[in-house]
Design a protein around this motif. Structure first.
Motif, short mmCIF file in Angstrom:
data_model
loop_
_atom_site.label_atom_id
_atom_site.label_comp_id
_atom_site.label_asym_id
_atom_site.label_seq_id
_atom_site.Cartn_x
_atom_site.Cartn_y
_atom_site.Cartn_z
N ARG A 271 -0.49 12.15 4.25
CA ARG A 271 0.65 11.26 4.07
C ARG A 271 1.06 11.33 2.61
O ARG A 271 0.20 11.38 1.72
N LEU A 273 1.99 9.63 -0.68
CA LEU A 273 1.69 8.29 -1.17
C LEU A 273 2.72 7.79 -2.18
O LEU A 273 2.92 6.59 -2.32
N GLU A 275 6.79 7.81 -3.66
CA GLU A 275 8.06 7.84 -2.94
C GLU A 275 9.00 8.86 -3.54
O GLU A 275 9.09 8.99 -4.75
N SER C 58 -3.48 2.34 -1.48
CA SER C 58 -2.68 2.24 -2.70
C SER C 58 -2.70 3.55 -3.47
O SER C 58 -3.69 4.27 -3.48
N ASN C 188 2.40 2.40 -5.35
CA ASN C 188 2.88 2.37 -3.98
C ASN C 188 1.76 1.85 -3.09
O ASN C 188 0.63 2.32 -3.20
N ARG C 190 0.51 0.55 0.99
CA ARG C 190 0.81 0.63 2.41
C ARG C 190 -0.27 -0.16 3.15
O ARG C 190 -1.45 -0.08 2.80
N PRO C 192 -1.88 -0.20 6.56
CA PRO C 192 -1.89 0.64 7.76
C PRO C 192 -1.74 -0.15 9.05
O PRO C 192 -1.07 0.30 9.97
N ASN C 195 1.84 -0.82 9.16
CA ASN C 195 2.70 0.32 8.79
C ASN C 195 3.83 -0.14 7.88
O ASN C 195 5.00 0.15 8.09
N PHE C 196 3.43 -0.82 6.81
CA PHE C 196 4.33 -1.56 5.93
C PHE C 196 4.18 -0.98 4.53
O PHE C 196 3.09 -0.92 4.00
N ILE C 197 5.28 -0.51 3.93
CA ILE C 197 5.22 0.18 2.64
C ILE C 197 5.99 -0.59 1.58
O ILE C 197 7.08 -1.09 1.84
N ARG C 198 5.44 -0.66 0.38
CA ARG C 198 6.15 -1.26 -0.74
C ARG C 198 5.80 -0.50 -2.01
O ARG C 198 4.77 0.13 -2.11
N ARG C 199 6.71 -0.58 -3.00
CA ARG C 199 6.33 -0.05 -4.31
C ARG C 199 6.75 -1.04 -5.37
O ARG C 199 7.67 -1.84 -5.16
#
Lengths: 366, 366, 366
Positions: A271, A273, A275, C58, C188, C190, C192, C195-199
């Motif tokens: 994956r 990591l 963006e 992370s 970044n 996530r 799991p 399935n939630f992503i933030r930066r």
């Protein structure tokens, strides 16, 4: 009565029960009990997934192999091997591969004009403050405003001269051939609670197997082609190679210790990591600078490399479940408590048989 | 009646209880209750082991000390100090010590014959494809088939020449004297939930103590001899030093915050994390390549080191328990709920005293 | 009766209930129920803090910017940029900045007198044992006792000569100007399970924002001045810079997925992870040695740097809670079990209406 003590130690207190003979109610009760019991069993089996998720001790070693040739302006044809593109980074859970580079040769400590960018031009010495610097500076200002080229004048700085001029990485990436490099990942895991050891190079994997195995035909192969990793992560190697990035290699161990269902194999997934940046000014990709230092005629020189590349972070997740061990113990506890309750009621039922009949309404006074 | 509301807010509904005066049943009931309560207490005390297992913030720094002398063929007598064998690796939870090495001096970018191995001989230029390389290559083929030595011919490659020839690490290990090196491990831990800080260099450890302490006579000594670490991990240093490996240093903090039982000390244990290889072709041990670069007469040269060594991964586990804090709160909650139940039944019992006597069977009709 | 089976499948057994009409008891019961329900709700909301604490994946990249100038005795004015003070360390969760340094130039392999310290003087060759060394040695003893300076004689050693003499780091720190360096942290994360992503570089942060943002006026700014970090950790940069240390940068993500309350932002906090030393002989601070190697006239030389500096460890903590998802499912389960109970009792109540009136005490015999 033998003991009518206040503490109640000689008393047994229990609920009075009404027993109703009814096929409809009886079936309804047992159906509901059965449904709830089935629901609990399903929850127990499904929740196995979250047992002991973080109690795994893991050790990882990686080895990248491959060679690539670049033509660097001013440098010539250079062959890069694993020493050149991976450096001596022995980070235990991570390895880095250079995919693009900007080289500034033969820098020496001295004074030279700062590189003009974002309004750093000057017109006279009054525009330059001695000792000043900011986050985009390459050196400390000397206070002079000197000629950078025919058109522009910038503040003179004390720095490693000449200053690195090129800011945008070359397109296409100079080491795009890194797509064909391969990495061998050795992973040993141990579950301390069970004293259980496994490694991803399985006993049946011999030298011939490892020389020929391929992720395409064997998902357990511990040797991965970098291009395959990037593709499975949903990216294009030639794009990612220009500015670099971070790829996560996840190794998931899902182990089941029950004798009938013993299974403990790794699953690899990849994956990205970091963006991707659509707006290129928000620091896309991954790069860092390093230098090779030299002493030439008693003067220290260095060749500066701004290396863009892909960092691969290896993350190991492990869980081991044994439905027999954990839930059997919970079942034993629940059974023990239930038996206490049933025993008590059986004793009471014995008494009740002799007493009130629960099907007849109590008699009314005549 | 004052309020016969349908919602039942003015009604109090409770179970009817039968109170049986019986020494046998009363003792049985209290024995079973006592046994269950004892079981629950034992489970609570035993489960303390799994409290807050992962909520520890840890910081580690390591410093290896020691010197060793090697005689490298073609190089001569060389003294290795901590800079030479540990490199500049500042990995925060890990340190590496070189124990064996293969040195290839004065490599330059150029063309030379590939090292023959596993069928890479050639007879004519037709056997060599220009631009080709594989995982065992040291460079990119030029397309020519040239003489490697009197007997063999191999494909010519563009690479760092001369190519590293020796593949098997020297026996005995060149830096086997690393067995006597020592490492100081400084570990600070913090439990955020309790804001509780400890470090492994205890307040009573002064300079004289640290110069003389020894794992043999003091299990809390934070200075470890590498040979002792390997031996406690169940390995032989001289064997492990040849091809390298990975050793895990586990620091376990088991802290108890109760005033009567306050104790918070580290326990050190060692374990080999990689696996010994019986079949030597399955990549045993741990090695990596690094180089020292030079510019001689304007031409870049490098000395290649294939370093075999032992990587020590420091892992910190911490748990803090306080039976008073956590379980006291759970007991309070349970008591609150139980008191509600008891209160209700006491109120009902007051009513029942006036009503049905529970020891007599209800009267039958005359 | 239709089925008087022994297994009890046609029977429905339930508690006999006494229903007492009393405003006081009814209100008391509902008040207690309400209080317990309120307590459970508060516990559910409060415990949200501990959901899914460790299930975050992370990725971190850091970039330090800034330049500083030092005057090193014997070396002269030297400008340090990010390559010089951060080295090529690409540790993924950590970066190091040199704040002080001791330089020993032009060391060569050879024989020279050991540095006298803590009783290592000698009077004759008998005091020096050939081949001996200890943890404070810089080389292997040759067996000779030679002159160190006019006053002292020490054992001769084979080592990199001349041996590093200065032991105490310079005061004030040579690179105290590092206080003004800045670091950009890209993080970044996530979850799991969701399935939630933030930066941490939020969508609204453009180039102009990042050039001007400042921790003082914006707690979400991902660029930090090193001096601000040290100050918020409760330390003084000029003090910490002399001997170095370890600073923890904690990034806490507290995310709530409920539509009405959606919020997912990072919070940064800083803390010193190592301990200041009052007694200076207990290895305060953080330092390590590295060298720049050279070949001059065919002889390998090195310049030794004992670098004191601050290592910044970035630690990411994440938790995501959704009171709707998790507790709604628990509520559904609880409701299902409760409904079974209520249904059963309703059915029984139907029967009871026809039978015993629960408000009248059972009749006594006439």
């Amino acid at each position: 009565m033998p003991c009518c003590d206040p503490l109640g130690l000689c008393q047994y207190q229990t609920n009075k029960l009404v027993r109703i003979r009814s096929v409809r109610l009886g079936s309804l009760k047992w159906s509901l009990n059965g449904a709830i019991l089935l629901f609990i069993c399903i929850m127990m089996l499904w929740n196995r997934k979250y047992q002991e998720f973080d109690l795994v001790v893991s050790s990882i070693t990686t080895k990248v192999k491959g060679v690539a040739q670049t033509h660097l302006p001013g440098v010539g044809d250079v062959v890069w091997d694993d020493v050149d593109y991976s450096g001596a980074s022995q980070d235990k859970n991570s390895f880095f591969v250079v995919t693009n580079v900007i080289v500034t040769k033969n820098q020496k400590q001295g004074k030279c004009p700062e590189v003009p960018s974002k309004g750093r031009l000057c017109r006279s010495d009054k525009d330059c403050e001695k000792g000043a610097w900011d986050q985009q500076s390459h050196g400390i200002q000397t206070g002079s405003c000197i000629k950078f080229d025919v058109m522009k004048k910038t503040c003179e700085v004390s720095a490693w001269c000449p200053i690195e001029t090129k800011t945008a990485p070359p397109r296409p990436a100079l080491l795009a051939a890194a797509e064909n490099f391969t990495v061998l990942i050795k992973n040993n895991i141990r579950f301390p609670a069970f004293n259980f050891i496994r490694r991803n190079i399985l006993p049946q994997m011999n030298d011939a197997y490892l020389r020929s195995c391929h992720r395409g035909n064997d998902s357990l192969c511990p040797i991965f082609r970098l291009g395959d990793i990037i593709r499975e992560a949903g990216e294009k190697f030639s794009d990612m190679a220009v500015e670099g990035g971070v790829i996560g290699i996840q190794i998931k161990w899902d182990c089941n210790l029950d004798r009938l269902m013993q299974r403990c194999l790794p699953r690899y997934s990849f994956r990205r990591l970091d963006e991707k940046e659509s707006n290129r000014t928000l620091y896309p990709g991954l790069n860092f600078r390093f230098a090779k230092y030299n002493v030439v005629n008693g003067v220290e020189e260095r060749t500066l490399y701004k290396a863009f590349g892909i960092r691969f972070d290896v993350m190991v997740f492990g869980q081991v479940g044994s439905i027999c061990l954990l839930y059997l113990s919970w079942s034993l506890i629940a059974s023990l408590l239930l038996w206490t309750f049933v025993l008590g009621n059986l004793l009471l039922a014995g008494r009740k048989e002799n007493g009130e009949s629960s099907t007849q309404p109590p008699p009314t006074s005549n």
